[in-house]
Design an enzyme around this catalytic site. Structure first.
Site, PDB file in Angstrom:
ATOM      1  N   ASP A 278      -4.487  45.359  -2.904  1.00 24.45           N
ATOM      2  CA  ASP A 278      -3.475  44.636  -2.134  1.00 24.45           C
ATOM      3  C   ASP A 278      -2.633  45.655  -1.382  1.00 24.45           C
ATOM      4  O   ASP A 278      -2.357  46.743  -1.902  1.00 24.45           O
ATOM      5  CB  ASP A 278      -2.573  43.785  -3.023  1.00 24.45           C
ATOM      6  CG  ASP A 278      -1.614  42.935  -2.197  1.00 24.45           C
ATOM      7  OD1 ASP A 278      -2.083  41.974  -1.551  1.00 24.45           O
ATOM      8  OD2 ASP A 278      -0.408  43.234  -2.181  1.00 24.45           O
TER       9      ASP A 278
ATOM     10  N   GLU B 137       0.950  46.091   1.222  1.00 18.70           N
ATOM     11  CA  GLU B 137       2.148  45.546   1.851  1.00 18.70           C
ATOM     12  C   GLU B 137       2.368  46.339   3.133  1.00 18.70           C
ATOM     13  O   GLU B 137       2.222  47.569   3.148  1.00 18.70           O
ATOM     14  CB  GLU B 137       3.363  45.659   0.925  1.00 18.70           C
ATOM     15  CG  GLU B 137       3.246  44.840  -0.351  1.00 18.70           C
ATOM     16  CD  GLU B 137       3.101  43.343  -0.103  1.00 18.70           C
ATOM     17  OE1 GLU B 137       3.679  42.851   0.896  1.00 18.70           O
ATOM     18  OE2 GLU B 137       2.413  42.668  -0.880  1.00 18.70           O
TER      19      GLU B 137
ATOM     20  N   HIS C  21       4.635  39.692  -3.610  1.00 16.35           N
ATOM     21  CA  HIS C  21       4.745  40.550  -2.430  1.00 16.35           C
ATOM     22  C   HIS C  21       5.101  41.982  -2.792  1.00 16.35           C
ATOM     23  O   HIS C  21       5.545  42.756  -1.951  1.00 16.35           O
ATOM     24  CB  HIS C  21       5.714  39.966  -1.396  1.00 16.35           C
ATOM     25  CG  HIS C  21       5.429  38.539  -1.075  1.00 16.35           C
ATOM     26  ND1 HIS C  21       4.202  38.134  -0.596  1.00 16.35           N
ATOM     27  CD2 HIS C  21       6.175  37.413  -1.200  1.00 16.35           C
ATOM     28  CE1 HIS C  21       4.221  36.821  -0.427  1.00 16.35           C
ATOM     29  NE2 HIS C  21       5.400  36.359  -0.799  1.00 16.35           N
TER      30      HIS C  21
ATOM     31  N   ASP D   8       0.819  41.803  -7.083  1.00 10.06           N
ATOM     32  CA  ASP D   8      -0.187  40.949  -6.449  1.00 10.06           C
ATOM     33  C   ASP D   8      -1.602  41.422  -6.756  1.00 10.06           C
ATOM     34  O   ASP D   8      -2.512  40.603  -6.934  1.00 10.06           O
ATOM     35  CB  ASP D   8       0.032  40.902  -4.937  1.00 10.06           C
ATOM     36  CG  ASP D   8       1.224  40.034  -4.545  1.00 10.06           C
ATOM     37  OD1 ASP D   8       1.855  39.447  -5.447  1.00 10.06           O
ATOM     38  OD2 ASP D   8       1.525  39.946  -3.340  1.00 10.06           O
TER      39      ASP D   8
END
Length: 214
Positions: A23, A25, A182, A187
């Protein structure tokens, strides 16, 4: 190793691919112009019964690359208020990716797999940012397949009728803390549990191992 036991391996289960859950961001939606700010990867292992489990976790906050665009709305969404704050403990894209790839190659080799494949929720997004960072850093030895992925948004839509990560996790009987959402670390861990659960459920329903046709 017996034929039956050989079937219960990562190498056999995913056609030689080594699944790694990822994941990211970011500071926007454009992988070419917007900053990659955080990344986490979770490797997977298979037990003697053929069930899939999360294995190792590696996580980095990342410094925006030079000239990177930072969308205010994206920063508000992921809670990264100041990407340049020294309190983040951020490292360069190159340092983060090299350390992640070092771990992946080590565990991929141990599993006797030929290549890593990214598992992610809406995987095209995560892969696009990782591929863009690879290009910026001029990394040559990239373990991931350049375009093939396992997308848990698609898989959970099939398995549970839900494509949003939080809703899919809850439909799968998992806890999901929206206050932690988030964060790439949280996540990725949730996505790893979701993916393992779907794969293991399919096995329990008789979908794997396949019966060899003579």
């Amino acid at each position: 190793m017996t034929i039956e036991n050989e079937a219960l391996t990562l190498k056999k289960r995913f056609r030689g691919y080594f699944p790694v859950v990822v994941d990211v961001e970011t500071a926007g939606f454009n992988a070419q112009t917007d900053a990659l700010l955080e990344i986490c990867a979770v490797t997977l292992s298979m037990d003697e019964n053929g069930d899939l489990h999360p294995a190792s976790t590696i996580h980095f906050h990342i410094e925006p690359f030079e000239g990177a665009n930072l969308e205010k709305e994206a920063l508000e969404f992921n809670g990264i208020r100041d990407p340049f704050s020294p309190l983040r403990g951020a490292v360069s894209e190159q340092e983060a990716l090299k350390e992640i790839y070092k771990l992946i190659r080590k565990e991929q080799k141990a599993a006797d797999c030929s290549r890593a494949i990214m598992v992610a929720h809406n995987a095209a997004f995560d892969l696009s940012f990782v591929n863009a960072a690879n290009e910026r850093c001029k990394l040559k030895r990239v373990p991931f397949h350049p375009f093939a992925t396992f997308d848990t948004a698609t898989l959970s839509g099939l398995a549970y009728g839900q494509t949003v990560l939080a809703k899919a996790c809850k439909a799968a009987g998992m806890e999901f803390d929206n206050r932690e959402a988030h964060s790439a670390l949280y996540d990725t861990q949730q996505t790893a549990e979701l993916f393992c659960g779907i794969v293991n459920k399919w096995k329990a329903l008789g979908g794997w191992p396949l019966v060899d046709e003579e």
